[in-house]
Design an enzyme around this catalytic site. Structure first.
Site, mmCIF file in Angstrom:
data_model
loop_
_atom_site.group_PDB
_atom_site.id
_atom_site.type_symbol
_atom_site.label_atom_id
_atom_site.label_comp_id
_atom_site.label_asym_id
_atom_site.label_seq_id
_atom_site.Cartn_x
_atom_site.Cartn_y
_atom_site.Cartn_z
ATOM 1 N N CYS A 158 -24.452 32.856 84.043
ATOM 2 C CA CYS A 158 -23.645 33.607 85.016
ATOM 3 C C CYS A 158 -24.481 34.737 85.611
ATOM 4 O O CYS A 158 -25.090 35.522 84.864
ATOM 5 C CB CYS A 158 -22.412 34.179 84.331
ATOM 6 S SG CYS A 158 -21.416 35.242 85.395
ATOM 7 N N CYS A 163 -16.280 39.049 82.265
ATOM 8 C CA CYS A 163 -17.069 38.857 83.488
ATOM 9 C C CYS A 163 -16.405 39.633 84.624
ATOM 10 O O CYS A 163 -15.302 39.289 85.069
ATOM 11 C CB CYS A 163 -17.157 37.374 83.825
ATOM 12 S SG CYS A 163 -18.205 37.004 85.251
ATOM 13 N N ASP A 182 -8.574 26.729 120.644
ATOM 14 C CA ASP A 182 -9.181 27.668 119.699
ATOM 15 C C ASP A 182 -8.686 29.074 120.007
ATOM 16 O O ASP A 182 -9.330 29.851 120.703
ATOM 17 C CB ASP A 182 -10.711 27.591 119.813
ATOM 18 C CG ASP A 182 -11.394 28.258 118.634
ATOM 19 O OD1 ASP A 182 -10.710 28.522 117.632
ATOM 20 O OD2 ASP A 182 -12.605 28.515 118.712
ATOM 21 N N LYS A 208 -6.512 20.663 120.678
ATOM 22 C CA LYS A 208 -6.407 21.726 119.679
ATOM 23 C C LYS A 208 -7.161 22.946 120.203
ATOM 24 O O LYS A 208 -8.378 23.023 120.123
ATOM 25 C CB LYS A 208 -7.003 21.260 118.346
ATOM 26 C CG LYS A 208 -6.788 22.215 117.191
ATOM 27 C CD LYS A 208 -7.305 21.619 115.899
ATOM 28 C CE LYS A 208 -7.024 22.548 114.725
ATOM 29 N NZ LYS A 208 -7.773 23.823 114.859
ATOM 30 N N TYR A 256 3.308 24.727 122.370
ATOM 31 C CA TYR A 256 3.091 23.339 121.970
ATOM 32 C C TYR A 256 4.174 22.773 121.057
ATOM 33 O O TYR A 256 4.077 21.616 120.628
ATOM 34 C CB TYR A 256 1.733 23.191 121.283
ATOM 35 C CG TYR A 256 1.533 24.073 120.069
ATOM 36 C CD1 TYR A 256 2.024 23.699 118.825
ATOM 37 C CD2 TYR A 256 0.850 25.280 120.160
ATOM 38 C CE1 TYR A 256 1.844 24.504 117.713
ATOM 39 C CE2 TYR A 256 0.660 26.098 119.054
ATOM 40 C CZ TYR A 256 1.162 25.698 117.831
ATOM 41 O OH TYR A 256 0.987 26.498 116.727
ATOM 42 N N CYS A 291 -18.149 30.105 84.663
ATOM 43 C CA CYS A 291 -18.467 31.081 83.622
ATOM 44 C C CYS A 291 -17.243 31.177 82.712
ATOM 45 O O CYS A 291 -16.153 31.538 83.179
ATOM 46 C CB CYS A 291 -18.775 32.441 84.236
ATOM 47 S SG CYS A 291 -18.901 33.767 83.006
ATOM 48 N N CYS A 323 -22.620 38.263 84.175
ATOM 49 C CA CYS A 323 -22.559 38.660 82.760
ATOM 50 C C CYS A 323 -23.571 37.946 81.879
ATOM 51 O O CYS A 323 -23.707 38.267 80.692
ATOM 52 C CB CYS A 323 -21.154 38.435 82.221
ATOM 53 S SG CYS A 323 -20.670 36.696 82.130
ATOM 54 N N GLU A 327 -2.457 16.121 121.697
ATOM 55 C CA GLU A 327 -2.626 17.401 122.376
ATOM 56 C C GLU A 327 -3.981 17.985 121.996
ATOM 57 O O GLU A 327 -4.443 17.795 120.868
ATOM 58 C CB GLU A 327 -1.536 18.391 121.959
ATOM 59 C CG GLU A 327 -0.124 17.895 122.200
ATOM 60 C CD GLU A 327 0.899 18.780 121.502
ATOM 61 O OE1 GLU A 327 1.247 19.823 122.059
ATOM 62 O OE2 GLU A 327 1.326 18.418 120.396
ATOM 63 N N LYS A 344 -11.147 16.796 114.406
ATOM 64 C CA LYS A 344 -12.097 17.838 114.784
ATOM 65 C C LYS A 344 -13.337 17.204 115.434
ATOM 66 O O LYS A 344 -13.946 16.302 114.858
ATOM 67 C CB LYS A 344 -12.513 18.657 113.551
ATOM 68 C CG LYS A 344 -11.352 19.261 112.776
ATOM 69 C CD LYS A 344 -10.602 20.310 113.580
ATOM 70 C CE LYS A 344 -11.357 21.603 113.661
ATOM 71 N NZ LYS A 344 -11.444 22.298 112.381
#
Length: 682
Positions: A417, A441, A118, A116, A236, A435, A420, A114, A323
């Site tokens: 980081c 942090c 959107d 796909k 579907y 980190c 921090c 089927e 896809k």
């Protein structure tokens, strides 16, 4: 006109107008003129106004909208709306085919392909043939009730037609806005903006793309506006405890017979070679459709084989999405910034010169990790290729080396980081840098609290990101457990522009979260790899946080659908002194850290303790759901697929022969409904 005459006339007009609607919007057949249709609808509206108690549930007057919904109720899906695993090449598909072949152990099988679409995933519930509820996908376990808006979509039947319509069933659908409707609305907005400009008023925003426009429209409060936007829908899938057919293809045909709008683009394929041919056929042809589509969904056709293959916590093993190549654009890479997540993972983000891509303006794109920056060999000022298929966040896929500037310096991943300043670390076997300053942090602390209060976790909706950050900055809280000691007076005194009612609402929301079930509390805690579905399975199995915290690796792995990766993460969490301190504080808050006592089996009742069951077929005295609840009540676990670890297969009528054969081959005990009843306490 008497009440009885009005009743008969309303019923006749309802049936007649619904028939014309179906013929026009689903079958593209116009049996009457627009004027004749409008006159019939006007007559029905007048009769319903004069006799409001006689208005039928499937009245076509609901199509015009008019309902105002200020808040959409969150409701649980009867059947979870799982996401699909994605594939991007033929090799992925053949690997999927091999997994199906292995799972079915030599059985013959076929696929249905089927397109796909959107759009927006929807779940539609029908009782006695009448549309009762329309819900968005949400997080897959629960979504928003948008029934009033769903009823304005003319291709969705308010009443399923046919003699064999089940008493209760759900359909899965993709709601969408056609390109024609999208262009019409944007043209109307453009004309309105010309008028506004002449009057010195602010312009209205144009719709970005059909998919986003559909999602926004389905969540509008005024259903009459939804109706004016002329949304559409393809169904579907059919979901029910009673399968009227044996194959998915037959279910699509049955849905078509019942009046649903099924895209004619689906095709049965005997093998993966035919699947590939279907994909290639539609790669260009799909652009002739009235809506956008970004791929193909491949499903095992036989429903009994779908059940035999089962699902993981997130996606079915019997389906996969292919896809098509994503839309691409070229733009300038202006800089790279770094984001710190709640787990401490540092993610690089490309800041781009704005570029139009897949209907939206893209300014930022994910770079994932340091390896990706190195792989792409990114330099300052590069022209980069950006893609955005079905992904929410666009990604950089390559560099146009022909346009690289002379003396351009390569980007290097940061060593400290960005929040921090702590030196970053890399965990063994992982691509991301972390980190380690978990408690100091700010983005990590904030992220964990945001996760804790999220809707599918503790659902404290009065706590937004900005408010959490403000409370951290002024020292009101240090972690999620501190929320439960907040009082209205503290909030008003320390937070800017915080009014009395807002403070009351926040405190009330925090107190109300103490009633959130243990499974969602477990998810809220934020153990790595423990999502909402996994948390529910763990909560059901262990019944309490205390029991889970004491489980060893073997015990964890033996829980259905819990693998080594999740087990190791759980062990690491409970062995961490910082997390142990957090759990001790959490125990003092009053949140639910175990399943309710009334749901637990007593020692005398726990006859199925440690036993796993599969329930399959149709039963005389119980529904399948009732059998599953009985098993759980007496301490047992219900799983979806047959394996060597399974203890019992409870077999009803019309159970697939392949499931029985597999159970016999693995020497799983098969019991009838009566034999199961004999196992229960008197």
């Amino acid at each position: 006109m008497t009440a009885e005459e009005a009743k008969k006339k309303i019923a006749a007009l309802t049936e007649q107008i619904n028939h014309y609607n179906h013929q026009y919007y689903v079958n593209a057949i116009s049996e009457v003129t627009d004027y004749e249709f409008d006159m019939l609808l006007k007559e029905l509206e007048q009769l319903e106004e004069e006799h409001p108690t006689l208005k039928q549930e499937d009245s076509p007057t609901q199509r015009v909208g008019g309902t105002i919904t200020k808040n959409f109720e969150t409701v649980a899906h009867t059947y979870p709306m799982l996401s699909l695993s994605n594939s991007y090449n033929e090799e992925d598909l053949y690997e999927f085919d091999q997994r199906v072949q292995k799972g079915l152990e030599g059985e013959e099988y076929e696929y249905v392909c089927e397109l796909k679409f959107d759009g927006v995933a929807l779940s539609l519930t029908y009782k006695n043939g009448i549309l009762k509820r329309g819900v968005t996908r949400g997080d897959g376990a629960q979504g928003d009730d948008i029934t009033a808006n769903i009823k304005t979509v003319r291709t969705i039947p308010l009443k399923a037609q046919g003699k064999d319509v089940p008493d209760f069933f759900e359909v899965r659908a993709e709601g969408f806005m056609s390109r024609a409707s999208f262009d019409r609305i944007n043209n109307d907005i453009a004309e309105e903006n010309i008028r506004r400009e002449q009057e010195g008023k602010k312009h209205l925003n144009m719709l970005a793309n059909p998919r986003n426009a559909a999602a926004g429209t389905f969540k509008m409060q005024d259903s009459s506006v939804v109706a004016s936007r002329q949304l559409d829908c393809y169904v579907y899938a059919y979901m029910s405890e009673n399968d009227p057919v044996e194959k998915h293809e037959e279910a699509l045909q049955k849905l078509k017979e019942w009046g649903f709008n099924v895209s004619p683009s689906y095709q049965r394929c005997r093998n993966m070679d035919e699947v590939i041919a279907y994909i290639k056929k539609w790669e260009e042809k799909r652009f002739e459709l009235p809506l956008d589509t970004d791929g193909v969904v491949i499903k095992v056709n036989h429903i009994k084989q779908q059940k035999e293959l089962g699902s993981t916590a997130k996606s079915p093993r019997w389906a996969i999405a292919y896809k098509y190549k994503a839309e691409s654009a070229t733009t300038a890479l202006e800089s790279i910034t770094y984001q710190v997540g709640r787990t401490g993972a540092v993610t690089p983000v490309a800041n781009l010169a704005p570029v139009q891509l897949a209907g939206t303006v893209v300014k930022r794109a994910s770079l994932h990790n340091a390896n990706e920056i190195e792989r792409l060999d990114l330099h300052e000022g590069d022209q980069v290729f950006v893609e955005k298929g079905g992904e929410i966040i666009p990604k950089v896929t390559g560099v146009d080396l022909s346009q690289r500037l002379k003396d351009a310096k390569p980007f290097e991943f940061i060593h400290a980081c960005p929040s921090c300043g702590t030196a970053l670390e890399r965990k063994e076997g992982e691509a991301a840098y972390y980190c380690p300053n978990e408690l100091g942090c700010l983005p990590q602390v904030k992220g964990r609290i945001e996760h804790f209060v999220a809707r599918k976790a503790m659902n404290i909706d009065s706590l937004g990101s900005e408010r959490i950050e403000q409370m951290l900055e002024v020292g009101l809280i240090k972690d999620a457990t501190d929320l439960y000691s907040l009082r209205k007076v503290d909030l008003i005194a320390k937070l800017e522009k915080f009014k009395d009612k807002s403070a009351e609402k926040m405190v009330a929301g925090i107190d109300a979260s103490k009633e959130i079930p243990f499974s969602r509390v477990l998810f809220a805690i934020g153990i790595r790899f423990v999502g909402a579905t996994v948390a529910e399975k763990l909560a059901t199995h262990f019944r309490s946080l205390e029991a889970l915290s004491k489980a060893d690796r073997e015990t964890l792995i033996n829980v259905p659908e819990i693998g080594e990766k999740i087990a190791d993460s759980i062990l690491a969490f409970f062995q961490d002194p910082k997390q142990q301190a957090f759990i001790e504080k959490l125990k003092q808050t009053g949140v639910q850290l175990e399943m309710p006592e009334q749901e637990e089996a007593t020692v005398e009742e726990a006859i199925f303790e440690g036993q796993t069951f599969v329930v399959s077929g149709v039963f005389q005295d119980y529904s399948r759901d009732e059998l599953k609840k009985l098993i759980q009540r007496y301490g047992g676990k219900v799983v979806s697929s047959i394996s060597k670890k399974l203890n019992y297969l409870v077999a009803g009528d019309k159970m697939g022969p392949s499931k029985k054969e597999k159970a016999e081959k693995l020497e799983v005990r098969i019991v009838s409904e009566q034999e199961f009843k004999d196992m229960l306490p008197l």
